[in-house]
Design a protein around this motif. Structure first.
Motif, PDB file in Angstrom:
ATOM      1  N   GLU A 296       0.937  -1.165   0.138  1.00 50.07           N
ATOM      2  CA  GLU A 296      -0.075   0.066  -0.035  1.00 50.07           C
ATOM      3  C   GLU A 296       0.960   1.165   0.110  1.00 50.07           C
ATOM      4  OE1 GLU A 296      -3.799   0.473   2.273  1.00 50.07           O
ATOM      5  OE2 GLU A 296      -2.308   1.119   3.597  1.00 50.07           O
ATOM      6  N   ASN A 297       1.975   1.342   0.801  1.00 54.40           N
ATOM      7  CA  ASN A 297       2.931   2.399   0.695  1.00 54.40           C
ATOM      8  C   ASN A 297       3.621   2.564  -0.618  1.00 54.40           C
ATOM      9  OD1 ASN A 297       4.178   1.321   4.008  1.00 54.40           O
ATOM     10  ND2 ASN A 297       2.461   2.765   3.496  1.00 54.40           N
ATOM     11  N   ILE A 298       3.725   1.449  -1.299  1.00 52.30           N
ATOM     12  CA  ILE A 298       4.204   1.577  -2.601  1.00 52.30           C
ATOM     13  C   ILE A 298       3.641   2.148  -3.556  1.00 52.30           C
ATOM     14  CG2 ILE A 298       5.639   0.306  -4.586  1.00 52.30           C
ATOM     15  CD1 ILE A 298       6.721  -1.516  -2.047  1.00 52.30           C
ATOM     16  N   GLU A 299       2.278   1.747  -3.439  1.00 53.73           N
ATOM     17  CA  GLU A 299       1.187   2.272  -4.375  1.00 53.73           C
ATOM     18  C   GLU A 299       1.041   3.772  -4.283  1.00 53.73           C
ATOM     19  OE1 GLU A 299      -0.280   0.999  -7.012  1.00 53.73           O
ATOM     20  OE2 GLU A 299       1.107  -0.749  -6.368  1.00 53.73           O
ATOM     21  N   GLN A 300       1.014   4.162  -2.958  1.00 49.93           N
ATOM     22  CA  GLN A 300       0.905   5.547  -2.636  1.00 49.93           C
ATOM     23  C   GLN A 300       2.134   6.389  -3.157  1.00 49.93           C
ATOM     24  OE1 GLN A 300      -0.141   5.050   1.758  1.00 49.93           O
ATOM     25  NE2 GLN A 300      -0.898   7.055   1.199  1.00 49.93           N
ATOM     26  N   MET A 301       3.413   5.999  -3.270  1.00 44.88           N
ATOM     27  CA  MET A 301       4.661   6.565  -3.848  1.00 44.88           C
ATOM     28  C   MET A 301       4.519   6.651  -5.036  1.00 44.88           C
ATOM     29  SD  MET A 301       7.808   5.454  -1.399  1.00 44.88           S
ATOM     30  CE  MET A 301       7.309   3.822  -1.143  1.00 44.88           C
TER      31      MET A 301
END
Length: 338
Positions: A296-301
């Protein structure tokens, strides 16, 4: 700010990058490692890094390895931090994921080690004479914001969700303090402010019409990335693990007594109780300090990356397999389970 950073990053390929060794030593012979953070003028980083430094956890973990930590605030924010990394003066930093993605996309030799913060950072204020009651009323209005920062991403999301294009408003490039002054004097209709900076605006009859704290966390909360200079991280894995371990100890301390944390925050930061109550106090403390890297963090980035591409701040995407190294974080997480 963004122009200065892009010019700085363009020098990387011309100058090349050398290994970022710590170098300086204390009188006791300990090597100093420097950990940076963006500063608004105070000496308080605000998250797990600040707590780890305050209670001495960083040096308790580092000194047996022959190191001592120095946590350094940078008034110049991301550009000054990036410059210090390039110069070999800074080994680690925690700052907005937007700055981390921007730097990596433009060639910075950095490694993402940890996501150590996720919080609502911004609010949109309107003047008492603006006639603005909600985001849908922004069409045709003048809005102060800071171009090329997370502030711009925030206001563009508000406009998009309200069905308003950026061409249908007048955007004025100002930093946050300038925007607040312009709003109070009715020079602009609306401005973006940091969470908790609404006291002067409310006193003058203004209002908050949008708060990231009340919106979708995955869309409106800012991620804070803990990154290291890649060569130093690879050459000194034990140092990286020690810093992460100290952050986990700090989060445990926060969770153990949240009220003591809020009191420490107010005292150490110099911010008012109003600010701390609005911007820091929450029932979701563990979520504010995730100490994790998730899909999820990677998708936000990647969403941040798309914003940067669309805004012409970067011309290429980030190789996240190269950027992220979770080995150190995963080792400490396993320790936590034992």
């Amino acid at each position: 700010m963004i122009k200065k950073l892009l010019i700085l990053l363009s020098l990387i390929f011309a100058a090349g990058c050398s290994s970022n060794a710590a170098g300086e030593k204390t009188a006791e012979g300990l090597e100093i490692i420097k950990i940076g953070y963006p500063s608004s003028g105070g000496n308080w980083q605000g998250g797990t890094l600040a707590v780890a430094d305050h209670y001495g956890y960083l040096n308790e973990e580092l000194e047996p390895l022959g190191y001592k930590a120095e946590v350094v605030g940078y008034l110049g924010a991301a550009p000054e931090i990036q410059e210090s990394i390039l110069a070999g003066d800074l080994q680690y930093t925690t700052y907005a994921a937007m700055a981390a993605v921007l730097g990596k996309a433009n060639g910075m030799n950095t490694t993402l080690i940890n996501i150590d913060g996720k919080r609502p950072a911004w609010e949109l204020a309107a003047s008492k004479n603006s006639g603005i009651e909600k985001a849908g009323d922004l069409r045709g209005k003048t809005i102060a914001y800071q171009r090329g920062t997370a502030v711009q991403e925030y206001i563009f999301k508000i406009l998009e969700d309200a069905g308003i294009s950026s061409e249908e408003v007048e955007l004025v490039n100002m930093n946050v303090p300038e925007g607040i002054s312009a709003l109070i004097t009715n020079a602009v209709d609306a401005c973006v402010v940091s969470m908790g900076q609404d006291e002067a605006i409310l006193k003058e009859g203004g209002k908050i019409i949008h708060s990231s704290s009340e919106e979708d966390k995955n869309r409106y909360w800012d991620l804070f990335a803990f990154v290291g200079e890649s060569d130093f991280v690879k050459e000194h894995p034990e140092v990286t693990e020690a810093v992460i371990r100290a952050e986990f100890r700090a989060r445990d301390k926060i969770m153990e007594n949240p009220e003591a944390f809020y009191e420490l925050y107010e005292e150490a930061s110099g911010f008012s109780k109003h600010y701390v109550d609005k911007a820091v106090r929450t029932e979701e403390l563990k979520e504010r300090y995730p100490l994790n890297i998730t899909e999820e963090n990677i998708e936000q980035m990647k969403e941040i990356e798309q914003f940067l591409l669309k805004s012409d701040f970067i011309q290429r995407t980030v190789d996240y397999d190269d950027f992220i190294d979770s080995r150190y974080l995963n080792k400490i997480k396993e320790e936590q389970k034992e």
